[in-house]
Design a protein around this motif. Structure first.
Motif, PDB file in Angstrom:
ATOM      1  N   GLY A  80       0.615  -0.224  19.418  1.00 13.99           N
ATOM      2  CA  GLY A  80      -0.422  -0.686  18.728  1.00 13.99           C
ATOM      3  C   GLY A  80      -1.930  -0.048  18.950  1.00 13.99           C
ATOM      4  N   SER A 121       6.292   4.221   1.512  1.00 13.24           N
ATOM      5  CA  SER A 121       5.869   5.571   1.889  1.00 13.24           C
ATOM      6  C   SER A 121       6.623   6.796   1.305  1.00 13.24           C
ATOM      7  N   ALA A 172       1.992   6.125   8.516  1.00 17.84           N
ATOM      8  CA  ALA A 172       0.788   6.610   7.870  1.00 17.84           C
ATOM      9  C   ALA A 172      -0.181   7.357   8.887  1.00 17.84           C
ATOM     10  N   HIS A 173      -0.220   6.989  10.054  1.00 19.91           N
ATOM     11  CA  HIS A 173      -1.036   7.676  11.030  1.00 19.91           C
ATOM     12  C   HIS A 173      -0.480   8.899  11.082  1.00 19.91           C
ATOM     13  N   ALA A 210       7.923   0.449  16.470  1.00 17.17           N
ATOM     14  CA  ALA A 210       6.800  -0.221  16.279  1.00 17.17           C
ATOM     15  C   ALA A 210       7.120  -1.781  16.531  1.00 17.17           C
ATOM     16  N   GLU A 267       5.061   0.877   8.206  1.00 18.11           N
ATOM     17  CA  GLU A 267       4.287   1.775   7.371  1.00 18.11           C
ATOM     18  C   GLU A 267       2.928   2.331   7.934  1.00 18.11           C
ATOM     19  N   ASP A 268       2.418   1.324   8.879  1.00 21.65           N
ATOM     20  CA  ASP A 268       1.112   1.861   9.571  1.00 21.65           C
ATOM     21  C   ASP A 268       1.541   3.039  10.308  1.00 21.65           C
ATOM     22  N   VAL A 269       2.369   2.977  11.081  1.00 25.61           N
ATOM     23  CA  VAL A 269       2.688   3.994  11.893  1.00 25.61           C
ATOM     24  C   VAL A 269       3.100   5.239  11.179  1.00 25.61           C
ATOM     25  N   ASP A 276       5.547  -3.606   7.315  1.00 26.58           N
ATOM     26  CA  ASP A 276       4.297  -3.248   7.362  1.00 26.58           C
ATOM     27  C   ASP A 276       3.902  -2.580   8.553  1.00 26.58           C
ATOM     28  N   THR A 277       4.487  -2.882   9.837  1.00 24.51           N
ATOM     29  CA  THR A 277       4.069  -2.241  11.009  1.00 24.51           C
ATOM     30  C   THR A 277       4.521  -0.853  10.719  1.00 24.51           C
ATOM     31  N   ARG A 324       0.725  -1.186  -0.087  1.00 23.75           N
ATOM     32  CA  ARG A 324      -0.124   0.025   0.141  1.00 23.75           C
ATOM     33  C   ARG A 324       0.938   1.213  -0.202  1.00 23.75           C
ATOM     34  N   VAL A 361       1.259   5.140   0.656  1.00 25.44           N
ATOM     35  CA  VAL A 361       0.639   6.300   1.422  1.00 25.44           C
ATOM     36  C   VAL A 361       1.080   7.749   0.922  1.00 25.44           C
TER      37      VAL A 361
END
Length: 491
Positions: free
Chosen positions: A263, A196, A171-172, A234, A167-169, A164-165, A2, A4
């Motif tokens: 998390g 990213s 993105a937020h 993360a 990237e989520d952080v 992946d983890t 994904r 971002v």
């Protein structure tokens, strides 16, 4: 993988090279501290001096100095002047708390010095200190928020974690600008692509190195090369336990800060508690408040507030009703079926702001919906009457909902009451917003109302449901008055 999208102002000092380097957290405007001290000193000294002079107190000048010194001392002891707190949003309630401590301190001083100014006059003389301090905090917060939208007064963050983890952080953090973190690089653990666009400062092996300091050199070099102020980890299967502890030792020995993302999202810090069990650090999350004194206080506030509102605003109700009747054909009030707590339907009342056959015309306008979710919103809805536009702009059309609050179908503060056809399309996440009574106002109103996307609306509602407290309701009510005056998102 994904991808971002990152706002340009939140990509600071990266390899992309187009953004200016971010200014550090310590680079907040230098006038914050002098402004805070001046506001607190003047706000306490001048009113007290004037009131005590008018009351013919023997020592008005010294009383004014004492009040100013006490007010500054109380806030200094509570670390309100610390650099990391200046300009940060703390709401009105912490200032009120400090002010009540000030009153207690000065009450003791009054007894000791046998000061004889009437109590109510003395209390009134201290009120400007509260109001001026709150105004100063609002001013610096608005200035700091604007600076952070331009990546100024921020902390440069290096994120470590599995791709992946991490990237989520990232993105937020990139999606919002109301925080001090700007990610300047990422240190992925193990193989995996990153979408990213942030520079890979280093890459750690999937397994923990055999040598104790195996990760240390790479992490420290990444921090130095990207001028990071903070390392944000993360955690995951490959970054936890002993490996995380060794990295923490390395960073702390070098005088660097380490933060760990647990998390969790949208969980108030008031619900968090750190514990230890068998050498493990445990983060305890308290359940949302649903029993005890606070829900009782909320119910009392709702009923008493609604009753007083209906009584005091009855002349305004009459004036608005007459304006609606003279402005267009049809009744002054409009009733609509809405869904309340636990999915129970109820009839919600409003002042009519549209033409009589507005509901029948809604289907014709479905292609003009400007909301990206289940709600229907149009900035220039042709069904809205001339008087209706004014009522919506000032939120006066919502006042009849005080009747719903009085009968217990609604609350003064809560999520927006949804329509039945919206609820029919809710998923499991959106249904959670129905676990509390809907409100006349809420986080959605003070955060932009109709300008919010569907996802933002749901996020705010869930934040309210999970983190509710009586004091948060009081804060929302206070902030609603400013939102009504501002009128942003009201159409």
């Amino acid at each position: 993988m994904r991808h971002v999208h990152f706002p340009a102002q939140r990509v600071a000092g990266t390899a992309q090279g187009t953004a200016a380097p971010a200014r550090r957290l310590g680079d907040k405007a230098r006038w914050y501290l002098p402004a805070a001290l001046t506001a607190d000193l003047v706000g306490a000294a001048v009113p007290v001096g004037l009131v005590f002079e008018a009351a013919e107190q023997a020592r008005p000048f010294y009383c004014a100095l004492g009040a100013a010194f006490a007010w500054v001392t109380v806030q200094a002891l509570r670390r309100r002047y610390a650099s990391r707190l200046l300009g940060e949003s703390r709401g009105v309630l912490p200032v009120v708390h400090d002010w009540l401590i000030l009153i207690g301190v000065l009450a003791v001083a009054r007894v000791v010095t046998d000061e004889s100014t009437p109590r109510m006059a003395a209390l009134g003389a201290l009120l400007p200190a509260l109001l001026i301090t709150v105004a100063c905090h609002k001013l610096t917060y608005r200035h700091l928020s604007g600076a952070r939208r331009e990546a100024q007064a921020v902390s440069r963050v290096l994120v470590i974690g599995e791709p992946d983890t991490a990237e989520d952080v990232i993105a937020h953090l990139a999606a919002r600008t109301d925080h001090p973190y700007v990610v300047v690089g990422v240190v992925p653990v193990g193989q995996g692509a990153l979408g990213s666009g942030l520079p890979v400062a280093a890459r750690l092996a999937a397994d923990m190195p055999a040598l104790p300091g195996g990760d240390a050199g790479a992490v420290l070099e990444a921090v130095a090369s990207h001028h990071a102020d903070l390392v944000l980890v993360a955690p995951g299967a490959r970054m936890a336990g002993e490996r995380l502890r060794r990295i923490a030792w390395t960073l702390h020995d070098a005088g660097l800060e380490l933060a760990v993302f647990p998390g969790l999202v949208e969980v108030s810090v008031k619900r968090l508690e750190t514990l230890t069990a068998g050498g493990l650090t445990v983060l305890r999350i308290a359940p949302p408040v649903s029993r005890g004194v606070q829900p009782v206080l909320k119910s009392v506030l709702d009923r008493v507030g609604a009753a007083l509102g209906l009584l005091v605003l009855s002349p305004l109700f009459l004036g608005v009703a007459l304006a609606i009747r003279f402005g267009s054909r049809g009744p002054a009030f409009y009733s609509q079926r809405r869904i309340g707590r636990d999915g129970a339907p109820f009839v919600m009342w409003k002042f009519r702001t549209m033409v009589v056959d507005a509901d029948a015309k809604k289907a014709e306008l479905s292609g003009s919906n400007e909301n990206d979710g289940l709600m229907f919103k149009m900035r220039r809805d042709p069904r809205v009457t001339r008087v209706g536009r004014l009522l919506r702009r000032t939120s006066l059309d919502e006042l009849p909902q005080l009747l719903n609050v009085l009968t217990g179908d609604m609350s003064l503060v809560g999520p927006r009451p949804p329509l039945p056809d919206e609820v029919a399309r809710y998923d499991e996440v959106a249904l959670r917003r129905l676990t509390v009574r809907p409100g006349m106002t809420g986080l959605w109103q003070i955060s932009g109302r109709s300008d919010l996307s569907w996802d933002e609306t749901i996020q705010l509602d869930l934040q309210y449901v999970d983190n509710w407290s009586f004091t948060s309701d009081v804060d929302v009510v206070a902030r609603t008055f400013r939102a009504v005056v501002d009128g942003r998102g009201a159409y």
